[in-house]
Design a protein around this motif. Sequence first.
Motif, PDB file in Angstrom:
ATOM      1  N   GLU A  43      -5.180   4.221 -14.646  1.00 17.91           N
ATOM      2  CA  GLU A  43      -4.628   3.605 -13.450  1.00 17.91           C
ATOM      3  C   GLU A  43      -3.290   2.955 -13.774  1.00 17.91           C
ATOM      4  N   PRO A  44      -2.245   3.245 -13.007  1.00 18.70           N
ATOM      5  CA  PRO A  44      -0.967   2.549 -13.226  1.00 18.70           C
ATOM      6  C   PRO A  44      -1.009   1.139 -12.653  1.00 18.70           C
ATOM      7  N   PHE A  45      -1.863   0.915 -11.646  1.00 19.23           N
ATOM      8  CA  PHE A  45      -2.061  -0.399 -11.053  1.00 19.23           C
ATOM      9  C   PHE A  45      -3.436  -0.402 -10.405  1.00 19.23           C
ATOM     10  N   ILE A  46      -3.985  -1.622 -10.269  1.00 17.21           N
ATOM     11  CA  ILE A  46      -5.324  -1.699  -9.693  1.00 17.21           C
ATOM     12  C   ILE A  46      -5.235  -1.671  -8.171  1.00 17.21           C
ATOM     13  N   LYS A  47      -6.384  -1.449  -7.533  1.00 15.64           N
ATOM     14  CA  LYS A  47      -6.445  -1.444  -6.086  1.00 15.64           C
ATOM     15  C   LYS A  47      -6.011  -2.820  -5.577  1.00 15.64           C
ATOM     16  N   VAL A  95      -2.289  -5.721  -9.766  1.00 19.03           N
ATOM     17  CA  VAL A  95      -1.965  -5.862 -11.186  1.00 19.03           C
ATOM     18  C   VAL A  95      -1.466  -4.511 -11.669  1.00 19.03           C
ATOM     19  N   VAL A  96      -0.296  -4.479 -12.310  1.00 16.89           N
ATOM     20  CA  VAL A  96       0.341  -3.227 -12.705  1.00 16.89           C
ATOM     21  C   VAL A  96       0.456  -3.167 -14.220  1.00 16.89           C
ATOM     22  N   ARG A 142       2.749  -0.733 -17.193  1.00 16.18           N
ATOM     23  CA  ARG A 142       3.729   0.323 -17.495  1.00 16.18           C
ATOM     24  C   ARG A 142       4.195   1.042 -16.219  1.00 16.18           C
ATOM     25  N   MET A 143       4.797   0.301 -15.342  1.00 18.49           N
ATOM     26  CA  MET A 143       5.244   0.902 -14.074  1.00 18.49           C
ATOM     27  C   MET A 143       6.707   0.577 -13.825  1.00 18.49           C
ATOM     28  N   HIS A 144       7.310   1.384 -13.055  1.00 19.84           N
ATOM     29  CA  HIS A 144       8.669   1.113 -12.584  1.00 19.84           C
ATOM     30  C   HIS A 144       8.755   1.583 -11.137  1.00 19.84           C
ATOM     31  N   ASP A 145       9.648   0.962 -10.369  1.00 21.07           N
ATOM     32  CA  ASP A 145       9.830   1.278  -8.946  1.00 21.07           C
ATOM     33  C   ASP A 145       8.507   1.206  -8.192  1.00 21.07           C
ATOM     34  N   ILE A 146       7.777   0.122  -8.385  1.00 23.85           N
ATOM     35  CA  ILE A 146       6.524  -0.041  -7.656  1.00 23.85           C
ATOM     36  C   ILE A 146       6.833  -0.748  -6.338  1.00 23.85           C
ATOM     37  N   GLU A 147       6.208  -0.284  -5.265  1.00 22.31           N
ATOM     38  CA  GLU A 147       6.485  -0.808  -3.935  1.00 22.31           C
ATOM     39  C   GLU A 147       5.191  -1.312  -3.304  1.00 22.31           C
ATOM     40  N   ILE A 148       5.251  -2.541  -2.727  1.00 22.10           N
ATOM     41  CA  ILE A 148       4.114  -3.112  -2.004  1.00 22.10           C
ATOM     42  C   ILE A 148       4.509  -3.200  -0.530  1.00 22.10           C
ATOM     43  N   ILE A 149       3.631  -2.689   0.342  1.00 20.81           N
ATOM     44  CA  ILE A 149       3.931  -2.594   1.784  1.00 20.81           C
ATOM     45  C   ILE A 149       2.782  -3.216   2.566  1.00 20.81           C
ATOM     46  N   LEU A 150       3.131  -4.026   3.584  1.00 16.43           N
ATOM     47  CA  LEU A 150       2.146  -4.570   4.517  1.00 16.43           C
ATOM     48  C   LEU A 150       2.452  -3.994   5.892  1.00 16.43           C
ATOM     49  N   ASP A 169       0.762  -7.243 -15.368  1.00 13.88           N
ATOM     50  CA  ASP A 169       1.500  -8.240 -14.611  1.00 13.88           C
ATOM     51  C   ASP A 169       1.029  -8.194 -13.158  1.00 13.88           C
ATOM     52  N   GLU A 170       0.874  -9.367 -12.535  1.00 14.93           N
ATOM     53  CA  GLU A 170       0.439  -9.425 -11.136  1.00 14.93           C
ATOM     54  C   GLU A 170       1.665  -9.596 -10.238  1.00 14.93           C
ATOM     55  N   LYS A 171       1.678  -8.787  -9.171  1.00  8.96           N
ATOM     56  CA  LYS A 171       2.788  -8.854  -8.231  1.00  8.96           C
ATOM     57  C   LYS A 171       2.225  -9.160  -6.849  1.00  8.96           C
ATOM     58  N   LEU A 172       2.998  -9.939  -6.055  1.00  7.13           N
ATOM     59  CA  LEU A 172       2.490 -10.482  -4.808  1.00  7.13           C
ATOM     60  C   LEU A 172       3.503 -10.280  -3.693  1.00  7.13           C
TER      61      LEU A 172
END
Length: 639
Positions: free
Chosen positions: A200-204, A228-229, A231-239, A261-264
């Motif tokens: 998994e590159p990032f968790i659900k 939580v991600v 080894r990622m790059h250009d990760i996008e979070i959308i609501l 790393d956790e991203k919010l």
Amino acid sequence: QVFTFNTVEIKVQPSVKVKNGAPMSIVCRADISKSTDFQLKHNFTIFKDGKLVFMTVSNKGDAQYEIPMARSSDTGEYECTVEAGGKTKSSNSLHVWVTGMTKPILTAEKKEVLEGEVVKLRCELPEEVPPLHFLFRKIKMNSTPKEKLVFEPYRNFSVVEFSVEEGDNILQFDCFGRRNVKLEFESSEYSNKTLVTVREPFIKPTLNAKPSSNITEGDRIQFECSTVVARMHDIEIILQKNRTILNSIVYKYVHEYSVQDEKLLKYSAVATLEDSGEYLCKVEQGRASKTTKLNVVVSELFPKPILAASMSKLDENKELTLSCSISGFRKANFSILRKNPNGDIWLKNSRNLTMRVNVNDTGSYICKAEVKGIVKESRPVRINVYAPVSKPTLSVVSGLPEVVLGKPLRLICRSVMGTPPITFTFYKGNNEVKKVVINDTYATFLDENIRPNDKRGYKCDARNNHSSGMKTSNILNITVIVPIRNASLGSIPYGEVEDGSETAFLCSVKEGSWPIHFRIFRKTDRDVLLFEKSENADRVVWRKEAMNRQDTGTYYCMASNRANVDVKSHPITISVILAAWQKGIIAAFVLIPIAGAATLTLWWFLCKKKKGNECSALATNLTSEKLTRQHNDGDYYTG
């Protein structure tokens, strides 16, 4: 040494169907007849699908092509040709089918991949010849395998890619080959299974609403979407809600697998009823995508306001009252507005509005109520203000108040003042003939049944929703014009007229409305107009005082009225003859000389019986004219 080929035959041993890996022999035999027993050298050639595969020279009448281990590539059409002593003969073709295919070899480019990446596979059938079909399978636990079919016309291997999706963990891949033999498919066994591990590159992501997913409108709600991600790059979070994106953020960085790393992502708003529904938090990178859903319920703080009007239809200069209220709720900030395409027009910040209206106040009105920053709008209320209709005028569209018998009559009823819709009613006599409701200040009526004895008085009335009621036009009297029918021309005297005498021409019609315009013509190369006159009568008389010989000819008349139709009579012919006194003069001039000549002739005859001298003397006295005697003719005299 004479010989001839009888037959050339080809056979396969042990049979035409040979199992893959088994030995196989292609035998070519020539049957030859000879005149004597002599040695003959044979050249044997064996072809497969038209291509040379074996050649030998022998003194014997047969040759054998040995294949120690038959492969599916040996399947095909075989034929042999024998040449001897300059003669050549070929066998019929023989189809040989090597059944069974070799086991394919499957390799994967990588043994470990991330979600969103692809797995590149290669499947090869080393001992087979194209064209070939390859079928690849992606096998996942408790799931139906996904398949991809590839046709390779020119090579014995194929390469495909499978995407790695969310939820993929440990994947297995295999493949098999297939070929077409005599319109039948033959398949190989499955290849080795290749194992690929998915990370998994990032968790659900997780999605939370604060203070709660059940909230009252007017309160502030905050959404938090996190993941939580590694080894990622250009990760996008959308609501997003439904198909609308509310907020998004992109992180650009690179980490190793060991680093997490956790991203919010945060989003907040004042809750309204429209904010109830399903929210989606989505994390994407390349082809990888994971989502989490959250259902939010927003309770109503207060219902929509209701706008009430004292009247929805009223006369201009009347008083109108608008009242805004909320059922079971009084503490709110109210405002009353008028709807407008370019933006609502504010009228008053109050729950009540009273005003004296005019026609321009016609339109839709709303009220708005605000509580805790939540603004709600009432349903629009339609207000129609009416000005009274003016007395209508009735007229003929063409202008003049007349109509030709048999033609339609188009009337227009117009009320200059008045708020539409207006109801126009047309009457013919006292009978209603048409009623129409129209959003305009006029209406038309077409009367296609015009008769001579019709009641020719028309009128119309107009009314709208104003309380003043109906207004009626003046009566419009219509003149019905009867077209001219059957014109005729006569004369007195008729036919023959004495020179110098008076002639009366009478032009008349059988039917037609007055005034009638009469014209009399004499036909020539270009018809000559002799007389024209308009009369309020069905006939006219024209007197020509002195006719002469030039007036001999053909005459006709034409009659017309406001129906604008010229009606022509039948022609009559007039002959001008001599008068009685003219005949007397002519008779006198002709008869007197004749009488004198007769008298002289009688005298000459009587005197001839007497003496010649007496007659000569008497002749001299009577005529007082000397007559010259012709030298050879004593019986005739000039004169």
